[in-house]
Design an enzyme around this catalytic site. Structure first.
Site, short mmCIF file in Angstrom:
data_model
loop_
_atom_site.label_atom_id
_atom_site.label_comp_id
_atom_site.label_asym_id
_atom_site.label_seq_id
_atom_site.Cartn_x
_atom_site.Cartn_y
_atom_site.Cartn_z
CB SER A 1 50.82 38.16 24.42
OG SER A 1 49.57 38.61 23.58
N GLY B 1 45.53 36.77 24.86
CA GLY B 1 47.03 37.15 24.80
C GLY B 1 47.30 35.97 24.55
CE LYS B 2 48.88 33.43 17.28
NZ LYS B 2 47.05 32.62 17.51
CB VAL B 3 49.77 32.49 26.30
CG1 VAL B 3 50.89 32.45 27.56
CG2 VAL B 3 49.42 34.32 27.07
#
Ligand SMILES: *Cc1c(COP(=O)(O)O)cnc(C)c1O
Length: 305
Positions: free
Chosen positions: A63, A158-160
């Site tokens: 990410s 991505g874990k955004v």
């Protein structure tokens, strides 16, 4: 409310829970460019064990890489921070939240020299993410009027932090209308995922899940696909429409928070018999045995504290 614990790991050292604070001009607080993970540690016969820790830490670094955020620690250091966080807080089972964010400095949109800061918190959290009894009884879901962001708008690997504005809009809409969770479609109108969970359907004994385009590459999703295949179930990663979901025999959400949550109704249409299906229940049972360290085959998914 978060059930607070004693210590939070911040930028390389443990600080008291109350002291884990940031300045209000912290960059990520304004614009949402932070990356995070959601991890669980489970109680096993040999003490607490973190589920698929390495994969979660790898995804955290992926990410950050997508967004060109340089994490000032190695993967090993973050792995150790997670383990230590469970240890120092003497937790038997918990949720763990590593978080990488852009600190105080410039407030423009190109914060080249702002420090990149990292925190890891761990705290008790039961199986109640989508409501009391959701795991046993299943939940009612609403297709959202909000779509999952287009792949050229969000890079979904991505874990955004900022992405969860979209998720919060969907979730608030669903809950306001009396449903437990939102199901979001992608920009082409195909089923994508929940506000923070991947989705599976079962038709004629075969599983189907969204391909990795507009969705987050869930680690629970991956675990379920392996467990299903090992148990002779066919799994296809292929897109499907909301009406295929309506006429599926079973459906469920998967995620670290939601674990395996049966979906028993979508848009007021019963899924199958309107209760958790046979295959869903079977996968749940193997999954919960796995995280509890009872399945030898998947023991290397566990990092014992
Ligand atoms: C975290 C998350 C998931 C689930 O991923 P896991 O690795 O299984 O926890 C799915 N979708 C979204 C949008 C998420 O944020």
């Amino acid at each position: 409310m978060i059930e607070k614990t004693e210590k939070i790991w911040m930028d390389g050292e443990f600080v008291n829970w109350e002291d884990a604070t940031v300045h209000v001009m912290t960059h990520t607080l304004h614009y949402g460019l932070g990356v995070f993970e959601g991890i669980r540690a489970y109680k096993t016969a040999s003490g607490p064990a973190v589920f698929r820790l390495r994969e979660h830490v790898d995804r955290l670094f992926d990410s950050a890489h997508i967004f060109q955020v340089h994490i000032p620690f190695t993967r090993e250091q973050i792995v150790n921070a997670v383990v230590d966080c469970v240890k120092v807080n003497k937790l038997e089972e918990c949720y763990i939240r590593p978080f990488v964010y852009i600190g105080y400095g410039m407030i423009g949109l190109y914060p080249k020299n702002n420090p990149i800061r990292v925190a890891v918190a761990a705290y008790p959290w039961g199986a109640s993410y989508l409501g009391k009894d959701a795991i046993q009884s299943g939940i009612r879901v609403k297709v959202s009027s909000f779509i999952r962001n287009h792949v050229n708008s969000n890079m979904s690997r991505g874990k955004v932090s900022g992405y969860y504005i979209n998720s919060q809009l969907a979730k608030k809409e669903a809950i306001t209308l009396g449903f437990a969770e939102a199901l979001m479609l992608d920009a082409d109108g195909y089923v994508a995922e929940g506000s923070g969970e991947n989705i599976f359907i079962v038709r004629n004994g075969k599983l189907k899940t969204t391909p990795l385009t507009s969705i987050l590459e869930g680690i629970t999703r991956d675990s379920i696909m392996k467990i299903a295949a090992d148990n002779g179930l066919e799994v296809n990663e292929t897109r499907f429409t909301r009406d295929e979901l309506y006429i599926s025999d079973e459906a469920f959400f998967s995620g670290t928070a939601a674990e395996i949550t049966p979906i028993i109704e979508v848009d007021n249409r019963k899924i199958g018999k309107g209760k958790p299906g046979e295959i869903t229940t079977k996968l749940q049972s193997i999954f919960f045995d796995t995280v509890a360290g009872k399945v030898d085959k998947y023991r290397d998914w566990l990092t014992y504290i």
